[in-house]
Design a protein around this motif. Sequence first.
Motif, PDB file in Angstrom:
ATOM      1  N   PHE A  50       0.816  -1.209   0.000  1.00  0.00           N
ATOM      2  CA  PHE A  50       0.000   0.000   0.000  1.00  0.00           C
ATOM      3  C   PHE A  50       0.857   1.270   0.000  1.00  0.00           C
ATOM      4  O   PHE A  50       0.382   2.336  -0.380  1.00  0.00           O
ATOM      5  CB  PHE A  50      -0.968  -0.002   1.193  1.00  0.00           C
ATOM      6  CG  PHE A  50      -2.090  -0.998   1.027  1.00  0.00           C
ATOM      7  CD1 PHE A  50      -2.865  -0.998  -0.122  1.00  0.00           C
ATOM      8  CD2 PHE A  50      -2.367  -1.933   2.004  1.00  0.00           C
ATOM      9  CE1 PHE A  50      -3.898  -1.917  -0.293  1.00  0.00           C
ATOM     10  CE2 PHE A  50      -3.397  -2.856   1.850  1.00  0.00           C
ATOM     11  CZ  PHE A  50      -4.162  -2.849   0.695  1.00  0.00           C
ATOM     12  N   ASP A  51       2.118   1.175   0.431  1.00  0.00           N
ATOM     13  CA  ASP A  51       3.009   2.345   0.327  1.00  0.00           C
ATOM     14  C   ASP A  51       3.248   2.679  -1.136  1.00  0.00           C
ATOM     15  O   ASP A  51       3.098   3.818  -1.561  1.00  0.00           O
ATOM     16  CB  ASP A  51       4.365   2.040   0.985  1.00  0.00           C
ATOM     17  CG  ASP A  51       4.358   2.387   2.459  1.00  0.00           C
ATOM     18  OD1 ASP A  51       3.357   2.946   2.938  1.00  0.00           O
ATOM     19  OD2 ASP A  51       5.362   2.088   3.145  1.00  0.00           O
ATOM     20  N   CYS A  52       3.692   1.687  -1.913  1.00  0.00           N
ATOM     21  CA  CYS A  52       3.933   1.910  -3.347  1.00  0.00           C
ATOM     22  C   CYS A  52       4.090   0.542  -4.013  1.00  0.00           C
ATOM     23  O   CYS A  52       5.002  -0.211  -3.682  1.00  0.00           O
ATOM     24  CB  CYS A  52       5.193   2.750  -3.569  1.00  0.00           C
ATOM     25  SG  CYS A  52       5.596   2.939  -5.323  1.00  0.00           S
ATOM     26  N   GLU A  53       3.206   0.240  -4.963  1.00  0.00           N
ATOM     27  CA  GLU A  53       3.250  -1.078  -5.611  1.00  0.00           C
ATOM     28  C   GLU A  53       4.554  -1.291  -6.375  1.00  0.00           C
ATOM     29  O   GLU A  53       5.133  -2.381  -6.349  1.00  0.00           O
ATOM     30  CB  GLU A  53       2.058  -1.222  -6.568  1.00  0.00           C
ATOM     31  CG  GLU A  53       0.715  -1.323  -5.858  1.00  0.00           C
ATOM     32  CD  GLU A  53      -0.458  -1.433  -6.827  1.00  0.00           C
ATOM     33  OE1 GLU A  53      -1.584  -1.612  -6.349  1.00  0.00           O
ATOM     34  OE2 GLU A  53      -0.243  -1.341  -8.059  1.00  0.00           O
ATOM     35  N   ALA A  54       5.025  -0.241  -7.068  1.00  0.00           N
ATOM     36  CA  ALA A  54       6.256  -0.400  -7.860  1.00  0.00           C
ATOM     37  C   ALA A  54       7.446  -0.705  -6.950  1.00  0.00           C
ATOM     38  O   ALA A  54       8.287  -1.553  -7.268  1.00  0.00           O
ATOM     39  CB  ALA A  54       6.506   0.871  -8.666  1.00  0.00           C
ATOM     40  N   HIS A  55       7.518  -0.015  -5.829  1.00  0.00           N
ATOM     41  CA  HIS A  55       8.592  -0.267  -4.870  1.00  0.00           C
ATOM     42  C   HIS A  55       8.485  -1.687  -4.317  1.00  0.00           C
ATOM     43  O   HIS A  55       9.478  -2.404  -4.189  1.00  0.00           O
ATOM     44  CB  HIS A  55       8.517   0.766  -3.744  1.00  0.00           C
ATOM     45  CG  HIS A  55       9.644   0.679  -2.759  1.00  0.00           C
ATOM     46  ND1 HIS A  55       9.818   1.604  -1.752  1.00  0.00           N
ATOM     47  CD2 HIS A  55      10.657  -0.206  -2.609  1.00  0.00           C
ATOM     48  CE1 HIS A  55      10.874   1.287  -1.042  1.00  0.00           C
ATOM     49  NE2 HIS A  55      11.404   0.179  -1.532  1.00  0.00           N
ATOM     50  N   TYR A  56       7.272  -2.103  -3.998  1.00  0.00           N
ATOM     51  CA  TYR A  56       7.065  -3.447  -3.448  1.00  0.00           C
ATOM     52  C   TYR A  56       7.596  -4.530  -4.398  1.00  0.00           C
ATOM     53  O   TYR A  56       8.196  -5.516  -3.958  1.00  0.00           O
ATOM     54  CB  TYR A  56       5.575  -3.676  -3.173  1.00  0.00           C
ATOM     55  CG  TYR A  56       5.256  -5.096  -2.767  1.00  0.00           C
ATOM     56  CD1 TYR A  56       5.516  -5.540  -1.476  1.00  0.00           C
ATOM     57  CD2 TYR A  56       4.742  -6.001  -3.692  1.00  0.00           C
ATOM     58  CE1 TYR A  56       5.259  -6.849  -1.115  1.00  0.00           C
ATOM     59  CE2 TYR A  56       4.487  -7.313  -3.332  1.00  0.00           C
ATOM     60  CZ  TYR A  56       4.746  -7.731  -2.045  1.00  0.00           C
ATOM     61  OH  TYR A  56       4.507  -9.029  -1.696  1.00  0.00           O
ATOM     62  N   LEU A  57       7.392  -4.322  -5.705  1.00  0.00           N
ATOM     63  CA  LEU A  57       7.801  -5.343  -6.684  1.00  0.00           C
ATOM     64  C   LEU A  57       9.268  -5.224  -7.095  1.00  0.00           C
ATOM     65  O   LEU A  57       9.796  -6.099  -7.777  1.00  0.00           O
ATOM     66  CB  LEU A  57       6.930  -5.235  -7.939  1.00  0.00           C
ATOM     67  CG  LEU A  57       5.457  -5.602  -7.760  1.00  0.00           C
ATOM     68  CD1 LEU A  57       4.705  -5.404  -9.063  1.00  0.00           C
ATOM     69  CD2 LEU A  57       5.294  -7.055  -7.285  1.00  0.00           C
ATOM     70  N   LEU A 254      -1.299  -8.009  -9.687  1.00  0.00           N
ATOM     71  CA  LEU A 254       0.080  -7.657 -10.063  1.00  0.00           C
ATOM     72  C   LEU A 254       0.915  -8.886 -10.417  1.00  0.00           C
ATOM     73  O   LEU A 254       1.665  -8.876 -11.396  1.00  0.00           O
ATOM     74  CB  LEU A 254       0.764  -6.919  -8.896  1.00  0.00           C
ATOM     75  CG  LEU A 254       0.224  -5.532  -8.553  1.00  0.00           C
ATOM     76  CD1 LEU A 254       0.778  -5.075  -7.216  1.00  0.00           C
ATOM     77  CD2 LEU A 254       0.606  -4.536  -9.646  1.00  0.00           C
ATOM     78  N   GLN A 255       0.797  -9.938  -9.602  1.00  0.00           N
ATOM     79  CA  GLN A 255       1.730 -11.064  -9.727  1.00  0.00           C
ATOM     80  C   GLN A 255       1.198 -12.202 -10.601  1.00  0.00           C
ATOM     81  O   GLN A 255       1.983 -13.004 -11.080  1.00  0.00           O
ATOM     82  CB  GLN A 255       2.083 -11.583  -8.327  1.00  0.00           C
ATOM     83  CG  GLN A 255       2.833 -10.531  -7.518  1.00  0.00           C
ATOM     84  CD  GLN A 255       3.233 -11.007  -6.134  1.00  0.00           C
ATOM     85  OE1 GLN A 255       2.538 -11.813  -5.516  1.00  0.00           O
ATOM     86  NE2 GLN A 255       4.344 -10.497  -5.638  1.00  0.00           N
ATOM     87  N   VAL A 256      -0.116 -12.271 -10.784  1.00  0.00           N
ATOM     88  CA  VAL A 256      -0.673 -13.372 -11.590  1.00  0.00           C
ATOM     89  C   VAL A 256      -1.304 -12.831 -12.865  1.00  0.00           C
ATOM     90  O   VAL A 256      -1.171 -13.424 -13.936  1.00  0.00           O
ATOM     91  CB  VAL A 256      -1.724 -14.160 -10.775  1.00  0.00           C
ATOM     92  CG1 VAL A 256      -2.258 -15.335 -11.583  1.00  0.00           C
ATOM     93  CG2 VAL A 256      -1.129 -14.653  -9.448  1.00  0.00           C
ATOM     94  N   GLU A 257      -1.977 -11.682 -12.759  1.00  0.00           N
ATOM     95  CA  GLU A 257      -2.751 -11.201 -13.903  1.00  0.00           C
ATOM     96  C   GLU A 257      -2.057 -10.071 -14.676  1.00  0.00           C
ATOM     97  O   GLU A 257      -2.648  -9.460 -15.560  1.00  0.00           O
ATOM     98  CB  GLU A 257      -4.133 -10.745 -13.404  1.00  0.00           C
ATOM     99  CG  GLU A 257      -4.909 -11.923 -12.780  1.00  0.00           C
ATOM    100  CD  GLU A 257      -6.161 -11.544 -12.012  1.00  0.00           C
ATOM    101  OE1 GLU A 257      -6.947 -12.440 -11.663  1.00  0.00           O
ATOM    102  OE2 GLU A 257      -6.348 -10.327 -11.733  1.00  0.00           O
ATOM    103  N   ASP A 258      -0.811  -9.783 -14.300  1.00  0.00           N
ATOM    104  CA  ASP A 258       0.039  -8.842 -15.058  1.00  0.00           C
ATOM    105  C   ASP A 258      -0.486  -7.404 -15.140  1.00  0.00           C
ATOM    106  O   ASP A 258      -0.247  -6.713 -16.135  1.00  0.00           O
ATOM    107  CB  ASP A 258       0.301  -9.362 -16.481  1.00  0.00           C
ATOM    108  CG  ASP A 258       1.157 -10.615 -16.458  1.00  0.00           C
ATOM    109  OD1 ASP A 258       1.967 -10.748 -15.516  1.00  0.00           O
ATOM    110  OD2 ASP A 258       0.992 -11.466 -17.350  1.00  0.00           O
ATOM    111  N   ARG A 259      -1.212  -6.963 -14.123  1.00  0.00           N
ATOM    112  CA  ARG A 259      -1.572  -5.531 -14.108  1.00  0.00           C
ATOM    113  C   ARG A 259      -0.313  -4.714 -13.838  1.00  0.00           C
ATOM    114  O   ARG A 259       0.466  -5.081 -12.953  1.00  0.00           O
ATOM    115  CB  ARG A 259      -2.624  -5.253 -13.021  1.00  0.00           C
ATOM    116  CG  ARG A 259      -2.829  -3.744 -12.801  1.00  0.00           C
ATOM    117  CD  ARG A 259      -4.002  -3.399 -11.929  1.00  0.00           C
ATOM    118  NE  ARG A 259      -3.875  -3.713 -10.530  1.00  0.00           N
ATOM    119  CZ  ARG A 259      -3.129  -3.034  -9.637  1.00  0.00           C
ATOM    120  NH1 ARG A 259      -2.367  -2.022 -10.032  1.00  0.00           N
ATOM    121  NH2 ARG A 259      -3.131  -3.384  -8.365  1.00  0.00           N
TER     122      ARG A 259
END
Length: 293
Positions: A50-57, A254-259
Motif C-alpha cells: 500500500f506504500d507503493c506497488e512499484a517499490h514493493y515489486l 500484479l503477480q498473476v494477472e500482469d496488471r
Amino acid sequence: MLRRSGEPLVFGEAFVNDLRDEANEAFAHFTDRLNGNTMFITKHTLGSLFDCEAHYLAPDEFEWTPARAKGQVSHRAIQLLINWRGEPVPSDLVDDAVARLINEERGLGMWLESIGPADEADLRAQACDLVTKFMECFPPLDPRSRPVTESSTQWPVDGPILLRGRSDLTIGRPVGRESRKLIVDLKSGRVVARHREDLRFYALVETLSRQVPPRLLASFYLDAAQAVTEDVTEGLLRSALRRTLDGINALIELQVEDRPATKSPGASCRWCPLASTCAEGQAYLSADDDPNR
Ligand code: SF4
C-alpha cells in the motif's frame, strides 16, 4: 492505560462467524485466480504494497546494518528477559540474543557472525539502549498475566493463501468468550499511521484463528516511553479484513494477472531502489527537500 477497566468486552459469536465466513468466501474466489501460486501475507506485505506497488515489486537490495539489526536483536533479548529468572542486565541479554541468532543461521545470524568489532559495538550499544528502555517502561511482568513474546498466529491452518502475524508482546488470554488479550508492538522511532494498521492486521489474524478478538492494541514507543492504544471494535476488525482482502486482490492482479504496478510517491521513496529512475519519486524528493515548501 494498558490495564483492563470497565465492563467485560465480549464480541458476539455471530459477528466472529460472519467475519470468518466473509474471509473464507473471499479466499475461495482468490484461489480460483491464483493459477497454482501461493501467497504468504504479513503486515510487511500489506504495508509495503500500500506504500507503493512499484517499490514493493522492485528487486530487494536489503543489507543488514547495526541500525537495521537493532530491532530484531533487542526483541530477542526482551524475549529472554520475560522468561529470565533473577535480574539480568541488558548487555548480558543482548549478548545472549546475538549468540542465539547466530546459531539459527538465518540471514541475520549469518550477518552477525561476519561483522567486525566496530559494527558489533555499534549494534550492542543500540540494542542495549532499547532493552534498557523496555526494562524502565515495563515492570517485571507477572507470569499469571501470560506475557508472551514473538508469538505467531496464522490463518487458515493450510491453503494457498496464509495470513501470518508475529506480535512483539501479548499479555493476557481470553476467558471463555471474553476478550482480555492485549497485543503490543514495540517501536523505536516516531509514530506513523502504518503502525496502527500493522496492529489491526494482528487483531484480525488473532480473531480469525482464535475466534476471540483481542481487547486492546498498543504501539509502545520506547524513546518516548509512551503507548498509543486503540480499542478493538467490530468496525476495526471489518476494516482490517477489507484492507487485507484489497491487498490480496492487488497482489493477484500484479503477480498473476500482469496488471502494471502503480507508483505512490511518499516517504518510502527515500529508500527505494527505483528512486534514481522514477520521475514521480524524484519530484516527491525534490519537493520534500525544498526549504520554501
Ligand atoms: S521512487 Fe517512490 S514513487 Fe517511485 S517507485 Fe519508488 S517508492 Fe514508488
